[in-house]
Design an enzyme around this catalytic site. Structure first.
Site, PDB file in Angstrom:
ATOM      1  N   HIS A   1      43.499  41.565  33.509  1.00 16.59           N
ATOM      2  CA  HIS A   1      43.685  40.823  34.769  1.00 16.59           C
ATOM      3  C   HIS A   1      44.935  39.942  34.661  1.00 16.59           C
ATOM      4  O   HIS A   1      45.738  39.870  35.586  1.00 16.59           O
ATOM      5  CB  HIS A   1      42.495  39.885  35.048  1.00 16.59           C
ATOM      6  CG  HIS A   1      41.194  40.573  35.318  1.00 16.59           C
ATOM      7  ND1 HIS A   1      40.038  40.267  34.638  1.00 16.59           N
ATOM      8  CD2 HIS A   1      40.847  41.533  36.214  1.00 16.59           C
ATOM      9  CE1 HIS A   1      39.039  40.999  35.101  1.00 16.59           C
ATOM     10  NE2 HIS A   1      39.502  41.784  36.058  1.00 16.59           N
TER      11      HIS A   1
ATOM     12  N   LYS B   1      26.148  41.722  42.249  1.00 16.86           N
ATOM     13  CA  LYS B   1      25.783  41.644  40.834  1.00 16.86           C
ATOM     14  C   LYS B   1      25.518  40.175  40.480  1.00 16.86           C
ATOM     15  O   LYS B   1      26.115  39.285  41.056  1.00 16.86           O
ATOM     16  CB  LYS B   1      26.934  42.132  39.948  1.00 16.86           C
ATOM     17  CG  LYS B   1      27.630  43.370  40.436  1.00 16.86           C
ATOM     18  CD  LYS B   1      28.969  43.550  39.707  1.00 16.86           C
ATOM     19  CE  LYS B   1      30.012  44.209  40.589  1.00 16.86           C
ATOM     20  NZ  LYS B   1      31.368  44.151  40.044  1.00 16.86           N
TER      21      LYS B   1
ATOM     22  N   ARG C   1      43.624  51.264  36.541  1.00 10.29           N
ATOM     23  CA  ARG C   1      43.820  51.482  35.106  1.00 10.29           C
ATOM     24  C   ARG C   1      43.960  52.957  34.784  1.00 10.29           C
ATOM     25  O   ARG C   1      44.766  53.360  33.973  1.00 10.29           O
ATOM     26  CB  ARG C   1      42.621  50.916  34.314  1.00 10.29           C
ATOM     27  CG  ARG C   1      42.526  49.418  34.341  1.00 10.29           C
ATOM     28  CD  ARG C   1      41.156  48.948  33.951  1.00 10.29           C
ATOM     29  NE  ARG C   1      40.150  49.422  34.911  1.00 10.29           N
ATOM     30  CZ  ARG C   1      38.905  49.012  34.952  1.00 10.29           C
ATOM     31  NH1 ARG C   1      38.477  48.155  34.057  1.00 10.29           N
ATOM     32  NH2 ARG C   1      38.063  49.471  35.856  1.00 10.29           N
TER      33      ARG C   1
ATOM     34  N   SER D   1      35.775  43.937  32.223  1.00 13.24           N
ATOM     35  CA  SER D   1      34.913  42.768  31.999  1.00 13.24           C
ATOM     36  C   SER D   1      33.537  43.229  31.516  1.00 13.24           C
ATOM     37  O   SER D   1      32.922  42.593  30.656  1.00 13.24           O
ATOM     38  CB  SER D   1      34.751  41.969  33.288  1.00 13.24           C
ATOM     39  OG  SER D   1      35.983  41.473  33.724  1.00 13.24           O
TER      40      SER D   1
HETATM   41  O1  PNS Z   1      36.464  42.946  40.504  1.00 13.63           O
HETATM   42  P1  PNS Z   1      35.655  43.731  41.477  1.00 13.63           P
HETATM   43  O2  PNS Z   1      34.200  43.399  41.324  1.00 13.63           O
HETATM   44  O3  PNS Z   1      35.934  45.204  41.398  1.00 13.63           O
HETATM   45  O4  PNS Z   1      36.104  43.236  42.956  1.00 13.63           O
HETATM   46  C1  PNS Z   1      35.526  43.784  44.098  1.00 13.63           C
HETATM   47  C2  PNS Z   1      35.942  42.997  45.361  1.00 13.63           C
HETATM   48  C3  PNS Z   1      35.657  41.522  45.201  1.00 13.63           C
HETATM   49  C4  PNS Z   1      37.435  43.172  45.592  1.00 13.63           C
HETATM   50  C5  PNS Z   1      35.178  43.604  46.571  1.00 13.63           C
HETATM   51  O5  PNS Z   1      33.820  43.679  46.253  1.00 13.63           O
HETATM   52  C6  PNS Z   1      35.340  42.797  47.849  1.00 13.63           C
HETATM   53  O6  PNS Z   1      36.396  42.756  48.421  1.00 13.63           O
HETATM   54  N1  PNS Z   1      34.248  42.129  48.285  1.00 13.63           N
HETATM   55  C7  PNS Z   1      34.255  41.278  49.458  1.00 13.63           C
HETATM   56  C8  PNS Z   1      33.408  41.876  50.594  1.00 13.63           C
HETATM   57  C9  PNS Z   1      34.198  42.929  51.344  1.00 13.63           C
HETATM   58  O7  PNS Z   1      35.226  42.668  51.935  1.00 13.63           O
HETATM   59  N2  PNS Z   1      33.668  44.164  51.318  1.00 13.63           N
HETATM   60  C10 PNS Z   1      34.271  45.308  51.953  1.00 13.63           C
HETATM   61  C11 PNS Z   1      35.232  46.006  51.020  1.00 13.63           C
HETATM   62  S1  PNS Z   1      35.841  47.493  51.714  1.00 13.63           S
END
Ligand code: PNS
Length: 165
Positions: A18, A42, A91, A129
């Site tokens: 990150h 989660k 990645r 992570s």
């Molecule tokens: O590090 P992660 O867990 O892969 O991040 C995922 C994240 C936070 C980018 C995604 O879950 C998110 O944007 N959540 C906010 C809710 C949202 O906008 N959902 C629709 C996504 S298409």
């Protein structure tokens, strides 16, 4: 034009992958807002406050980077803070399918926010992570994969976790 970009994620915890991506983004974009998701499905290992502290310690010295948290839809948050770009890290090819789905859905929700995929250093291409937590839980070394302060916090979290049967 000074582009403001948002780099969203769970950051549970922040890894060197990150950080590598944040450093690269800070060179490309005028401003990078690292945004920690609050309402994740989660159950995180680290509290929101802990995740914010770890990120702050890791990237606080970068002048055009700030760390915040958000809840609700990412595109709504991006619009609220005036970010026109969402940064996501890719990645390996295996990340692409999920990231493409999310990028297209976000585009459907808001046509004014563009997703930009960035590639971290090769050395971090297998880092996540989730794996860092699993290794720490069973007493393995995560040296070089996360900042020193995160290593210590992981060790403290898993202090009483059974290492073997
Ligand atoms: O590090 P992660 O867990 O892969 O991040 C995922 C994240 C936070 C980018 C995604 O879950 C998110 O944007 N959540 C906010 C809710 C949202 O906008 N959902 C629709 C996504 S298409």
């Amino acid at each position: 034009m000074r582009i403001r970009a948002v780099y969203p994620g769970s950051f549970d915890p922040v890894t060197n992958g990150h950080i590598d991506l944040i450093q690269r983004s800070a060179q490309v974009f005028g401003e990078v807002i690292v945004a920690i998701l609050e309402n994740t499905e989660k159950t995180p290992l680290f509290t929101l406050e802990e995740r914010k502290e770890m990120l702050g310690e890791a990237v606080g010295r970068l002048k055009n980077v700030s760390v915040v948290s958000f809840r609700g839809l990412l595109v709504d948050f991006a619009q609220q803070i005036g970010a026109s770009v969402i940064i996501r890290g890719i990645r390996a090819v295996s990340d692409y399918e999920y990231e493409l789905q999310m990028a297209l859905m976000n585009r459907r929700l808001s046509s004014t926010v563009e997703t930009v995929f960035m590639i971290p250093a090769e050395a971090y291409s297998y880092l996540s992570s989730r794996l860092v937590k699993e290794i720490s839980a069973f007493g393995g070394s995560v040296k070089g994969l996360v900042p020193r302060q995160v290593e210590k916090r992981l060790a403290a979290k898993y202090k009483n976790y059974p290492k073997s049967s």
